[in-house]
Design a protein around this motif. Structure first.
Motif, short mmCIF file in Angstrom:
data_model
loop_
_atom_site.label_atom_id
_atom_site.label_comp_id
_atom_site.label_asym_id
_atom_site.label_seq_id
_atom_site.Cartn_x
_atom_site.Cartn_y
_atom_site.Cartn_z
N ILE A 1 -8.49 10.02 4.06
CA ILE A 1 -8.02 8.73 4.59
C ILE A 1 -8.12 8.69 6.10
O ILE A 1 -8.58 7.71 6.69
CB ILE A 1 -6.57 8.48 4.13
N SER B 1 -11.67 8.35 7.15
CA SER B 1 -12.13 6.97 6.91
C SER B 1 -11.66 6.05 8.02
O SER B 1 -12.43 5.22 8.52
CB SER B 1 -11.61 6.48 5.56
N CYS B 2 -10.38 6.16 8.38
CA CYS B 2 -9.84 5.31 9.46
C CYS B 2 -10.58 5.53 10.77
O CYS B 2 -10.94 4.59 11.46
CB CYS B 2 -8.34 5.61 9.65
N SER C 1 0.83 -1.21 0.00
CA SER C 1 0.00 0.00 0.00
C SER C 1 0.86 1.25 0.00
O SER C 1 0.57 2.22 -0.72
CB SER C 1 -0.93 0.00 1.21
N GLU D 1 -16.78 6.93 2.52
CA GLU D 1 -16.06 5.71 2.14
C GLU D 1 -16.04 4.70 3.28
O GLU D 1 -16.07 3.49 3.03
CB GLU D 1 -14.63 6.07 1.72
N ALA D 2 -15.97 5.17 4.52
CA ALA D 2 -15.97 4.26 5.66
C ALA D 2 -17.27 3.47 5.73
O ALA D 2 -17.30 2.34 6.23
CB ALA D 2 -15.76 5.04 6.96
N ILE E 1 -8.95 -3.39 5.42
CA ILE E 1 -9.29 -2.02 5.01
C ILE E 1 -8.51 -1.01 5.84
O ILE E 1 -7.95 -0.04 5.31
CB ILE E 1 -10.80 -1.78 5.15
N TYR F 1 -5.66 1.72 4.58
CA TYR F 1 -5.73 3.16 4.84
C TYR F 1 -4.47 3.66 5.56
O TYR F 1 -3.99 4.76 5.29
CB TYR F 1 -6.97 3.48 5.67
N ALA G 1 -1.87 4.01 2.96
CA ALA G 1 -2.14 5.20 2.16
C ALA G 1 -1.82 6.47 2.95
O ALA G 1 -1.29 7.45 2.40
CB ALA G 1 -3.60 5.22 1.73
N LEU G 2 -2.14 6.45 4.24
CA LEU G 2 -1.85 7.60 5.09
C LEU G 2 -0.35 7.85 5.18
O LEU G 2 0.13 8.99 5.07
CB LEU G 2 -2.43 7.35 6.49
N GLY H 1 -14.28 11.00 3.21
CA GLY H 1 -13.73 9.89 3.98
C GLY H 1 -14.77 9.15 4.80
O GLY H 1 -14.76 7.91 4.87
#
Length: 553
Positions: free
Chosen positions: A370, A373-374, A38, A449-450, A181, A185, A188-189, A446
């Motif tokens: 992101i 989302s987390c 990732s 998306e979560a 998931i 993230y 990505a973060l 975000g």
């Protein structure tokens, strides 16, 4: 008889050996591999737009289109990888070479950043005359992008299926998807903060070099854990059986459907998780003819193109039933794909200073989405979903969670439109708006998306036939790929027919583009609600009784 006993004993021995593998001992290997890959993928893709503009002298909108195509390919190829895994190789043997190909691609990017003759000469400050990249330089660039795309495509969702296959219980699979998931993230973060900051403030060579190190470590970790993995053998091409159902039903299209169970063909033991009985279901009834036995017409268990099992018919129905929902996901992902690149272009003409010594990299803005989302992945499981169930005495269904994600995505596009309209007025007054104004809509993106992204992955995995599990998880990736291509086509159409997206967006109307996305999102939400009302769960029908089933993000 002796042969049968021997065969059963061998199967039992193989089953016992398989049970010794898998489980939570594989978890650190899978998660560490995902984290490294990732970081590598996002470390390239998130800042690719800026790299193309600043290092290859490619114009803004053209660079955005190239970035969309790369993102689309990275999301489309997992489907091909899933088909290969389901049909021929299995997922574990496919991940190792894919990770190595990805490593080759990121090493080539590091070399491009290291040697000046692999890039065009940089533009002089204030000059509008910039040297275009040569054919050789573009060829090497596209080769590196192709290797990265192929490598990412072979691991992105195949790794998700490989990890979930290590567990027998639905609850454990759900927990793995949560961590999958979340780890994606986190990778990505890390990429959108540390890697992008290094690329913008230290050097592209060091930034890509760090990605190469992360990729190398993930490759070594994955192959180190191979002795612990449970290897599910591919069952041959599952698509052949789907085609046979359609052919058999077409051949017998004039035959009257029988209401008697004994008139239908069954192969092996009926799996309770797949069908509730021996009779085919009433949905898509014309397909039931594929399993209907007809004496004297050439139907036999050896003529598989005229006679299929009830299980094969039900598997085909499962795929058909999910296609409308899958289409709805495409059109909720397209606005996000458009927004990703437009946000970078907006940030490049905004005031990105935070204090006297720090400037926010334009490619790092997605870190806001992101992070949110987390945060909401955790809040949803520990607070929001339990609280909802406590108040209503029933949990949110998977499709209800996806619907909430749709609404939040539409809301985020509306906020983007309002912010951009305000930014244009600020530019008219001779000022630059702070990049902080983009934070609120990114937070809403975000949160949306979560709700919808992990739930979509899990719904496809849980509802698709077992022989298509890898393909099922890759469908979400295919959705993302199609959405990037649609966003590319949409941007191209807008450029050709309007003046909303010039090369200098300060003279355009990006806010109007966002309002177009809002209108499309509202129409898609209505379509999704209709599909949700008529859809009936197959394997996830007992989610009301299970708190931590696979669909919990």
């Amino acid at each position: 008889m002796a042969g049968l006993v021997s065969s059963d004993a061998g199967a039992q021995s193989s089953s016992n050996q398989s049970k010794k593998r898998g489980g939570w001992i594989t978890f650190p290997f899978m998660i560490a591999t995902l984290l490294g890959l990732s970081i590598t993928t996002f470390g390239l893709v998130v800042n690719l737009l800026v790299f193309l503009i600043e290092e290859f002298n490619i114009k803004n909108i053209a660079a955005a289109q190239i970035t969309n195509i790369v993102n689309g390919c990275q999301s489309m190829l997992p489907v091909l990888a899933a088909i290969l895994a389901d049909s021929f190789f299995g997922n574990i043997p496919l991940i190792s070479p894919s990770a190595f190909i990805s490593l080759t691609g990121i090493v080539l990017f590091t070399l491009i950043a290291s040697f000046n003759n692999l890039r065009p000469q940089p533009c002089e400050t204030g000059s509008i005359l910039c040297q275009s990249p040569s054919k050789l330089q573009l060829g090497i660039l596209y080769l590196a992008l192709a290797l990265m795309t192929i490598g990412s495509g072979g691991t992105r969702f195949t790794l998700a299926s490989a990890g979930a296959d290590q567990y027998e219980k639905l609850k454990d699979q759900g927990s793995f998807f949560n961590w999958y998931i979340f780890t994606g993230y986190v990778g990505a973060l890390t990429a959108t903060t540390a890697i992008v900051y290094t690329q913008d403030n230290a050097s592209w060579k060091l930034g890509f070099g760090l990605c190469a190190v992360a990729n190398l470590i993930s490759f070594i970790v994955f192959i180190s854990g191979k002795r612990f993995y449970k290897h599910d053998q591919p069952l041959g091409s599952p698509f052949t059986s789907l085609i046979r159902v359609l052919v058999a039903a077409t051949i017998k299209r004039k035959v009257v459907i029988s209401p008697k169970e004994e008139n239908y063909h069954h192969s092996g033991i009926i799996k309770e998780a797949k069908t509730s009985g021996a009779m085919p279901s009433k949905s898509f009834r014309f397909l039931n003819r594929a399993a209907l036995k007809m004496d004297g017409s050439g139907d036999s268990i050896n003529n598989k193109w005229r006679l299929c099992s009830v299980q094969e018919v039900e598997d085909f129905k499962a795929v058909l039933g999910l296609l409308p929902l899958w289409a709805a996901v495409i059109f909720v992902s397209t606005p996000v794909a458009v927004q990703i690149n437009l946000t970078v272009l907006q940030a490049m003409v905004m005031d990105r200073r935070l204090g006297p010594h720090f400037k926010v990299p334009a490619g790092s803005l997605q870190v806001i989405a992101i992070i949110s989302s987390c945060v909401f992945l955790v809040l949803n499981n520990w607070t929001i979903y339990p609280m909802y169930q406590k108040l209503t005495r029933k949990p949110l269904t998977p499709l209800q969670k996806v619907g909430i994600g749709h609404v939040l995505t539409i809301l985020s596009m509306a906020i983007f439109a309002v912010v951009e309209a305000k930014r244009l007025k600020t530019v008219e007054n001779g000022h630059a708006m702070s990049v902080l104004w983009l934070f609120p809509p990114l937070v809403v993106v975000g949160i949306g998306e979560a709700f919808h992204f992990p739930t979509n992955v899990a719904v496809f995995y849980g509802e698709f036939p077992e022989s298509l599990r890898n393909t099922a998880t890759s469908l979400t990736s295919l959705v993302i790929g199609i959405s990037f291509y649609l966003s590319t086509a949409l941007i191209d159409l807008i450029q050709r027919t309007t003046a909303w997206l010039p090369n200098d967006i300060n003279h355009g109307r990006v806010d109007t583009v966002y309002w177009v996305l809002v209108i499309g999102g509202v129409l898609n939400l209505g379509y999704f609600l209709v599909c949700s009302c008529v859809y009936k769960y197959r394997n996830l029908k007992d989610h009301d009784q299970e708190q931590d089933v696979v669909v919990s993000p």
